[in-house]
Design a protein around this motif. Structure first.
Motif, PDB file in Angstrom:
ATOM      1  N   PHE A 253       0.823  -1.133  -0.114  1.00 60.00           N
ATOM      2  CA  PHE A 253       0.045   0.161   0.020  1.00 60.00           C
ATOM      3  C   PHE A 253       0.952   1.214  -0.137  1.00 60.00           C
ATOM      4  O   PHE A 253       1.787   1.251   0.865  1.00 60.00           O
ATOM      5  N   LEU A 254       0.656   2.197  -1.036  1.00 60.58           N
ATOM      6  CA  LEU A 254       1.368   3.482  -0.915  1.00 60.58           C
ATOM      7  C   LEU A 254       0.297   4.736  -0.711  1.00 60.58           C
ATOM      8  O   LEU A 254      -0.571   4.739  -1.483  1.00 60.58           O
ATOM      9  N   THR A 255       0.801   5.543   0.238  1.00 59.54           N
ATOM     10  CA  THR A 255       0.019   6.578   0.377  1.00 59.54           C
ATOM     11  C   THR A 255       0.739   7.488   1.349  1.00 59.54           C
ATOM     12  O   THR A 255       1.939   7.320   1.740  1.00 59.54           O
ATOM     13  N   ASP A 256       0.299   8.853   1.248  1.00 54.75           N
ATOM     14  CA  ASP A 256       1.169  10.074   1.698  1.00 54.75           C
ATOM     15  C   ASP A 256       0.521   9.918   3.407  1.00 54.75           C
ATOM     16  O   ASP A 256       1.428  10.854   4.213  1.00 54.75           O
ATOM     17  N   ASN A 257      -0.615   9.308   3.922  1.00 51.81           N
ATOM     18  CA  ASN A 257      -0.943   9.585   5.148  1.00 51.81           C
ATOM     19  C   ASN A 257      -0.342   8.590   6.175  1.00 51.81           C
ATOM     20  O   ASN A 257      -0.484   7.121   6.002  1.00 51.81           O
ATOM     21  N   VAL A 258       0.504   8.874   7.071  1.00 50.48           N
ATOM     22  CA  VAL A 258       0.845   8.033   7.903  1.00 50.48           C
ATOM     23  C   VAL A 258      -0.015   7.077   8.813  1.00 50.48           C
ATOM     24  O   VAL A 258       0.335   5.889   9.008  1.00 50.48           O
ATOM     25  N   LYS A 259      -0.927   7.627   9.226  1.00 44.48           N
ATOM     26  CA  LYS A 259      -2.097   6.924   9.804  1.00 44.48           C
ATOM     27  C   LYS A 259      -2.601   5.698   9.078  1.00 44.48           C
ATOM     28  O   LYS A 259      -2.886   4.562   9.491  1.00 44.48           O
ATOM     29  N   GLU A 260      -2.660   6.039   7.786  1.00 48.27           N
ATOM     30  CA  GLU A 260      -3.088   5.012   6.920  1.00 48.27           C
ATOM     31  C   GLU A 260      -2.118   3.685   6.608  1.00 48.27           C
ATOM     32  O   GLU A 260      -2.465   2.733   6.586  1.00 48.27           O
ATOM     33  N   VAL A 261      -0.853   4.179   6.563  1.00 48.55           N
ATOM     34  CA  VAL A 261       0.189   3.242   6.465  1.00 48.55           C
ATOM     35  C   VAL A 261      -0.028   2.401   7.706  1.00 48.55           C
ATOM     36  O   VAL A 261       0.335   1.148   7.946  1.00 48.55           O
ATOM     37  N   GLU A 262      -0.058   2.945   8.844  1.00 47.89           N
ATOM     38  CA  GLU A 262       0.126   2.396  10.212  1.00 47.89           C
ATOM     39  C   GLU A 262      -1.271   1.371  10.168  1.00 47.89           C
ATOM     40  O   GLU A 262      -0.946   0.193  10.636  1.00 47.89           O
ATOM     41  N   ALA A 263      -2.531   1.749   9.752  1.00 49.96           N
ATOM     42  CA  ALA A 263      -3.558   0.734   9.653  1.00 49.96           C
ATOM     43  C   ALA A 263      -3.265  -0.311   8.898  1.00 49.96           C
ATOM     44  O   ALA A 263      -3.598  -1.552   9.097  1.00 49.96           O
ATOM     45  N   ALA A 264      -2.726  -0.118   7.683  1.00 50.93           N
ATOM     46  CA  ALA A 264      -2.502  -1.174   6.742  1.00 50.93           C
ATOM     47  C   ALA A 264      -1.530  -2.290   7.210  1.00 50.93           C
ATOM     48  O   ALA A 264      -1.596  -3.335   7.096  1.00 50.93           O
ATOM     49  N   VAL A 265      -0.356  -1.830   7.853  1.00 52.82           N
ATOM     50  CA  VAL A 265       0.522  -2.504   8.368  1.00 52.82           C
ATOM     51  C   VAL A 265       0.049  -3.452   9.723  1.00 52.82           C
ATOM     52  O   VAL A 265       0.329  -4.498   9.658  1.00 52.82           O
ATOM     53  N   ALA A 266      -0.864  -2.945  10.424  1.00 51.04           N
ATOM     54  CA  ALA A 266      -1.661  -3.620  11.355  1.00 51.04           C
ATOM     55  C   ALA A 266      -2.350  -4.686  10.912  1.00 51.04           C
ATOM     56  O   ALA A 266      -2.608  -5.697  11.390  1.00 51.04           O
ATOM     57  N   ALA A 267      -3.123  -4.552   9.718  1.00 50.51           N
ATOM     58  CA  ALA A 267      -3.865  -5.778   8.835  1.00 50.51           C
ATOM     59  C   ALA A 267      -2.863  -6.571   8.271  1.00 50.51           C
ATOM     60  O   ALA A 267      -3.530  -7.563   7.798  1.00 50.51           O
ATOM     61  N   GLY A 268      -1.340  -6.350   8.373  1.00 56.52           N
ATOM     62  CA  GLY A 268      -0.597  -7.510   7.716  1.00 56.52           C
ATOM     63  C   GLY A 268      -0.002  -6.944   6.499  1.00 56.52           C
ATOM     64  O   GLY A 268       0.474  -8.017   5.638  1.00 56.52           O
ATOM     65  N   MET A 269      -0.362  -5.914   5.821  1.00 54.92           N
ATOM     66  CA  MET A 269       0.024  -5.472   4.613  1.00 54.92           C
ATOM     67  C   MET A 269       1.551  -4.699   4.572  1.00 54.92           C
ATOM     68  O   MET A 269       1.600  -4.222   5.783  1.00 54.92           O
ATOM     69  N   HIS A 270       2.454  -4.760   3.630  1.00 51.25           N
ATOM     70  CA  HIS A 270       3.417  -4.029   3.451  1.00 51.25           C
ATOM     71  C   HIS A 270       2.774  -2.559   2.920  1.00 51.25           C
ATOM     72  O   HIS A 270       1.780  -2.320   2.304  1.00 51.25           O
TER      73      HIS A 270
ATOM     74  N   ARG B 259       4.289   1.808   2.356  1.00 48.04           N
ATOM     75  CA  ARG B 259       5.488   2.755   2.472  1.00 48.04           C
ATOM     76  C   ARG B 259       4.532   4.126   2.281  1.00 48.04           C
ATOM     77  O   ARG B 259       3.554   4.286   1.841  1.00 48.04           O
ATOM     78  N   ILE B 260       5.410   5.199   3.021  1.00 51.44           N
ATOM     79  CA  ILE B 260       4.923   6.620   3.019  1.00 51.44           C
ATOM     80  C   ILE B 260       5.370   7.333   1.766  1.00 51.44           C
ATOM     81  O   ILE B 260       6.629   6.959   1.438  1.00 51.44           O
ATOM     82  N   VAL B 261       4.262   7.888   0.971  1.00 47.77           N
ATOM     83  CA  VAL B 261       4.795   8.526  -0.097  1.00 47.77           C
ATOM     84  C   VAL B 261       5.177  10.156  -0.054  1.00 47.77           C
ATOM     85  O   VAL B 261       4.132  10.634   0.745  1.00 47.77           O
ATOM     86  N   VAL B 262       5.961  10.697  -0.247  1.00 50.81           N
ATOM     87  CA  VAL B 262       6.270  12.054  -0.287  1.00 50.81           C
ATOM     88  C   VAL B 262       6.284  12.609  -1.606  1.00 50.81           C
ATOM     89  O   VAL B 262       7.247  12.131  -2.395  1.00 50.81           O
ATOM     90  N   ARG B 263       5.596  13.469  -2.017  1.00 48.67           N
ATOM     91  CA  ARG B 263       5.279  14.342  -2.967  1.00 48.67           C
ATOM     92  C   ARG B 263       5.661  15.923  -2.715  1.00 48.67           C
ATOM     93  O   ARG B 263       5.308  16.304  -1.669  1.00 48.67           O
ATOM     94  N   GLU B 264       5.819  16.421  -3.896  1.00 52.08           N
ATOM     95  CA  GLU B 264       5.882  18.332  -3.392  1.00 52.08           C
ATOM     96  C   GLU B 264       4.602  18.606  -3.015  1.00 52.08           C
ATOM     97  O   GLU B 264       3.695  18.289  -3.266  1.00 52.08           O
ATOM     98  N   GLY B 265       4.578  19.349  -1.769  1.00 52.07           N
ATOM     99  CA  GLY B 265       3.727  20.026  -1.161  1.00 52.07           C
ATOM    100  C   GLY B 265       3.201  18.951  -0.193  1.00 52.07           C
ATOM    101  O   GLY B 265       2.144  19.468   0.804  1.00 52.07           O
ATOM    102  N   ASN B 266       3.494  17.687  -0.008  1.00 49.65           N
ATOM    103  CA  ASN B 266       2.793  17.001   1.184  1.00 49.65           C
ATOM    104  C   ASN B 266       3.411  17.433   2.399  1.00 49.65           C
ATOM    105  O   ASN B 266       4.551  17.978   2.736  1.00 49.65           O
ATOM    106  N   ALA B 267       2.833  16.910   3.492  1.00 50.74           N
ATOM    107  CA  ALA B 267       3.320  17.093   5.026  1.00 50.74           C
ATOM    108  C   ALA B 267       4.646  16.450   5.272  1.00 50.74           C
ATOM    109  O   ALA B 267       4.890  15.483   4.533  1.00 50.74           O
ATOM    110  N   PRO B 268       5.622  17.214   5.887  1.00 52.36           N
ATOM    111  CA  PRO B 268       7.025  16.300   6.243  1.00 52.36           C
ATOM    112  C   PRO B 268       6.694  14.984   6.797  1.00 52.36           C
ATOM    113  O   PRO B 268       5.642  15.078   7.813  1.00 52.36           O
ATOM    114  N   VAL B 269       7.565  14.180   6.880  1.00 55.27           N
ATOM    115  CA  VAL B 269       7.499  12.803   7.617  1.00 55.27           C
ATOM    116  C   VAL B 269       8.486  12.879   8.897  1.00 55.27           C
ATOM    117  O   VAL B 269       9.655  13.120   8.316  1.00 55.27           O
TER     118      VAL B 269
END
Length: 241
Positions: free
Chosen positions: A184-201, A203-213
């Motif tokens: 799963f690829l998304t800019d939202n850290v909370k979504e990454v956290e939820a996907a990982v909790a469900a057993g998925m791989h 990654r946090i995506v960073v594009r111009e204008g996105n919030a810093p990680v």
């Protein structure tokens, strides 16, 4: 050999700029809606969208419009608003007034991933209709309609909230791909956290204008992804090398 069989993509801030929805689509909603309400408020065509709204906000067009403005200005992610937006954006896309901007690396990645046998799905808080319109009418000159690369769509109605692990379990179950077979690829850290909790791989995506990680989140979930094609870690995870 990688066990990954499917890729799940967010839209805003991941495959397209985070500003597109807020600076183009949201303003279009508020500009187009008054005329739609004046012409179609009592029509069968508009009735399903009007009747999705809470009773206290569908008594008259003025109150309906006021409620939509409040929800839009606060970026409230609620199904009845997303469905209305999809309906309004339909004409914008089909008239050519709006084209969805997609990062060039996304188009290349879709070509490479599907050629390698990977299934690509979209998961966005925007309605399935809005997602389909987005990928049908992109600014990619070579092929504006990117839907042939996509195996399916998920939103908060058919999967659930994106910050809940249960939603990713639904997606895995509905598609027949086990959780560990997903990236799963998304800019939202909370979504990454939820996907990982469900057993998925994920990654946090960073594009111009996105919030810093934060460094802490990078330590938890690995290096961020800035390019779907050139990122060596992502390519290894997908067995593209």
């Amino acid at each position: 050999m990688s066990q990954v069989k499917a890729v799940l993509l967010d839209i805003e801030g991941t495959v397209s700029s985070i500003s597109f929805v807020r600076e183009v689509l949201f303003p279009y909603t508020l500009t187009a809606l008054p005329e739609v309400l004046a012409e179609k408020w009592d029509t069968d065509e508009f009735a399903p969208y009007r009747n999705d709204f809470p009773p206290e906000h569908r008594s008259d067009p003025a109150d309906f419009l006021s409620h939509v403005r409040e929800l839009t200005n606060n970026d409230v992610k609620i199904a009845y608003l997303k469905n209305l937006q999809g309906y309004l954006w339909l004409q914008a896309y089909r008239s050519g007034a709006v084209k969805a901007p997609v990062y060039p690396d996304v188009v290349k990645a879709l070509e490479q991933w599907t050629a390698a046998g990977l299934k690509v799905y979209i998961y966005s808080s925007g309605s399935v209709l809005a997602q389909q319109l987005f990928f049908e009418h992109t600014d990619n000159a070579a092929q504006a309609d990117l839907r042939p690369f996509l195996a399916g769509h998920f939103d908060t109605v058919n999967a659930g909230l994106k910050t809940r692990a249960e939603s990713y379990e639904v997606i895995a179950r509905e598609t027949g791909h086990a959780a560990h077979q997903w990236v799963f690829l998304t800019d939202n850290v909370k979504e990454v956290e939820a996907a990982v909790a469900a057993g998925m791989h994920a990654r946090i995506v960073v594009r111009e204008g996105n919030a810093p990680v934060s460094d802490e989140d990078i330590a938890r979930f690995g290096p961020v992804v800035t390019d779907f094609v050139k990122d060596d870690g992502l390519r290894r995870l997908l067995a593209m090398d």
